[in-house]
Each structure stands twice: as C-alpha cells, then as structure tokens.
Design an enzyme around this catalytic site. Structure first.
Site, PDB file in Angstrom:
ATOM      1  N   ARG A   1       0.743  -2.621  12.700  1.00 13.16           N
ATOM      2  CA  ARG A   1       1.558  -1.546  13.283  1.00 13.16           C
ATOM      3  C   ARG A   1       0.899  -0.192  12.995  1.00 13.16           C
ATOM      4  NH1 ARG A   1       6.265   1.498  11.538  1.00 13.16           N
ATOM      5  NH2 ARG A   1       7.631   1.940  13.306  1.00 13.16           N
TER       6      ARG A   1
ATOM      7  N   SER B   1       0.845  -1.188   0.000  1.00  9.65           N
ATOM      8  CA  SER B   1       0.000   0.000   0.000  1.00  9.65           C
ATOM      9  C   SER B   1       0.878   1.234   0.000  1.00  9.65           C
ATOM     10  CB  SER B   1      -0.906   0.006   1.235  1.00  9.65           C
ATOM     11  OG  SER B   1      -1.754   1.149   1.236  1.00  9.65           O
TER      12      SER B   1
ATOM     13  N   HIS C   1      -6.146   7.860 -16.834  1.00  6.42           N
ATOM     14  CA  HIS C   1      -7.183   6.881 -17.157  1.00  6.42           C
ATOM     15  C   HIS C   1      -6.841   6.063 -18.397  1.00  6.42           C
ATOM     16  CE1 HIS C   1     -10.420   7.441 -14.215  1.00  6.42           C
ATOM     17  NE2 HIS C   1      -9.946   8.668 -14.096  1.00  6.42           N
TER      18      HIS C   1
ATOM     19  N   HIS D   1      -2.695   7.353  -4.396  1.00 10.42           N
ATOM     20  CA  HIS D   1      -2.761   6.184  -3.524  1.00 10.42           C
ATOM     21  C   HIS D   1      -2.845   4.943  -4.396  1.00 10.42           C
ATOM     22  CE1 HIS D   1      -5.673   3.083  -2.092  1.00 10.42           C
ATOM     23  NE2 HIS D   1      -4.862   3.060  -1.047  1.00 10.42           N
TER      24      HIS D   1
END
Length: 310
Positions: free
Chosen positions: A260, A92, A145, A106
């Site tokens: 964590r 991530s 896109h 992200h």
C-alpha cells in the site's frame, strides 16, 4: 505454533505496545488505524498520528505479505532466491517530532521466509533502529547507544559493534558524504545460530526501542526554539527524503511487492524544504552537527566532542 505465527504474534504485540506508549508520551494525539489488503496476498495495519503535542507525524506500520516471487530488493544479497515464493512480516516506524530539539527516529523489525512449498524454507531476520537529531545533545547520543549495546550484549561481545558499524554504513548518504544521523543498530539476513537465537535477538532490539527513545523525548520536548531552528529542521528533513527514496531497501521492497503506497510513504515528513547550495555558518550549532555528529564514531569509547549543540 509455527515460527511464522510466533513472529507474527510478537510483531503485532510490539506495534500495539509502541503505539500505546507513543500516545501516552504525546499526551494529545491518537493514532488513526488503517487496515489494508494487498491484492497479491496479505495486507497490513497502518497506524498514523498527526498534529500531536510532541509528534507532527508518527507512523507505526505492521504488514504480513506473501506472494509467488520475491521482489528484487529482497534478493540483492541472496540472488539464488530470485523468483522464489515468499512471506514477509514486519513492523516499521518513523517519528517526526514538532520540536527541532527532539530527534527524528526510525525502527524496523522484520522476518522473511522464502522458497518452494515442497522445500525447507530459507528464512532470515532484519531490522534495527537509528536516531536523526538536528541539534544533538551528547548525553542523548550516549544513552541511545548504551541502550542499543545492552540489547546486543547477551548475543556476543561483538554483536553491538557489528550492528552499529552496519548501521553507519547503511544509513550513509553517499552523494552527500554524510551519515543520516548518529546511527544505532542495523542487521539483515540474520539466521546464524538458529531460529530461536535470532528471534530472541529481534525481540531484544524491538523491546529496547522505547527504552532508548522515551527519555530523550522527555528531556527535549519543551526546549525553546524559533524560526531558525524550525527552518533548519525542515532543511535536514530533506536528507531523510533523499535517503528513503534513493537508498532505503524497505521502501523499495514495499513498492516492488505491490504494498500500500500510502503506508509505505508515511515515512516521509509532512513538511520539508531544500535550499540551493546551503552551508552552515562556521562555528554555529548547525555547523557543529555536520562537523561532530554526521560521521561514524565510537560513541561509547571516546569522550564528548565539546559542548552540546544548543
């Protein structure tokens, strides 16, 4: 090599490749490496860059955790797996640039396997990437896109549209009635077509992320800005915080599974501001973001919506 090992090796490689590319793109900053262990099983490798030329803060996290009971956030769409043992592997990342004209982004790529040890495990993939500009340029959104669609095209004529619409729906702040940004791709609970096909799709999306983001950073990193643009960037970061703490399933999974905390919350921006009942000046660049970009659109099928936001 098992399916779990194959995914583990790919995601570790993806993390290393993205970190190396981001360091090269930034030119000054380097990632701090932070290995950690989870008391309930597994652990991870967090990489965080702060104070770079391009990135105010950037985090690229890898985790492989396992346990005896799936957290509630992972069983929302699979209630039959409540209480099952699990393994979860993922990468991530969240990138918060210095320049308000460079979009925040992200991405997440993950694999779950769940079930009792003596049963055939239930598995699925999830992930995608999305773009959150403050001052969008239409050519950047089209490039983003277009790259996303190219990653999807080998997997069916409707794959891009499905994942694009899913992204618009998922990254939507219901309490604000606006999308978080201009979207991208999102998918979850993917096991249709078998493991090899689904894994190939995850790799296609993962390998295309930097192809989508790198050119945008290079075009906008030196765009001049002042206090007005910086203040607006900090204000819009508040929406990022709101989404992550209210809606984001990945954040909830990490916290519910005993991950964590520092690594889970590295997605939050280093600086942010809120302002009571603020509204953009009509006709301003900030107003254009709200009117033309913070809503679902067929970016590849409709003409540009006027001049770029400058």
């Amino acid at each position: 090599m098992s399916n779990l090992d194959s995914v583990n090796d790919y995601l570790l490689s993806l993390q290393n490749r993205i970190v190396a590319e981001l360091e090269q793109l930034d030119g000054r900053g380097s990632f701090r490496r932070d290995a950690w262990e989870r008391p309930g099983g597994g652990g991870g490798d967090s990489r965080v860059l702060t104070g770079g030329d391009v990135f105010e803060q950037a985090g690229v996290n890898f985790s492989h955790v396992f346990g005896e009971t799936l957290p509630p956030s992972a069983t929302q769409t699979r209630p039959e797996l409540a209480g099952a043992g699990f393994q979860a592997i993922g990468v991530s990342l969240v990138l918060h640039p210095n320049n308000p004209y460079v979009p925040t982004t992200h991405a997440n790529f993950r694999f779950f396997s769940a079930g009792a040890e003596d049963d055939e495990p239930v598995w699925w993939f999830g992930g995608g990437f999305d773009l959150t500009p403050n001052y969008p340029f239409h050519e950047d959104v089209i490039h983003w896109h277009t790259t996303a669609k190219l990653a999807c095209d080998p997997f069916g004529d409707d794959r891009y549209e499905r994942c694009k619409n899913w992204c618009d729906d998922y990254f939507f702040l219901k309490h604000r009635n606006e999308t978080r940004g201009v979207g991208g791709l999102f998918f979850d609970d993917l096991n249709e077509g078998g493991f090899e096909t689904c894994f190939a799709f995850l790799r296609s999306v993962g390998d295309s992320f930097m192809e989508a983001y790198r050119p945008i950073v290079k075009r906008r990193r030196h765009h001049p800005y002042g206090n007005r643009q910086r203040n607006f960037q900090l204000y819009r970061r508040g929406r990022y915080v709101e989404f992550n703490l209210i809606y984001d399933r990945g954040t909830l999974f990490g916290l519910q599974s005993g991950g964590r905390t520092e690594s889970i919350l590295m997605s939050l921006p280093p600086q942010v501001r809120w302002e009571y009942d603020w509204h953009p000046e009509p006709g301003s660049p900030e107003d254009k973001l709200y009117k033309d970009y913070l809503r679902p659109r067929d970016w590849l099928g409709k003409p540009a919506c006027g001049d770029d936001v400058r």
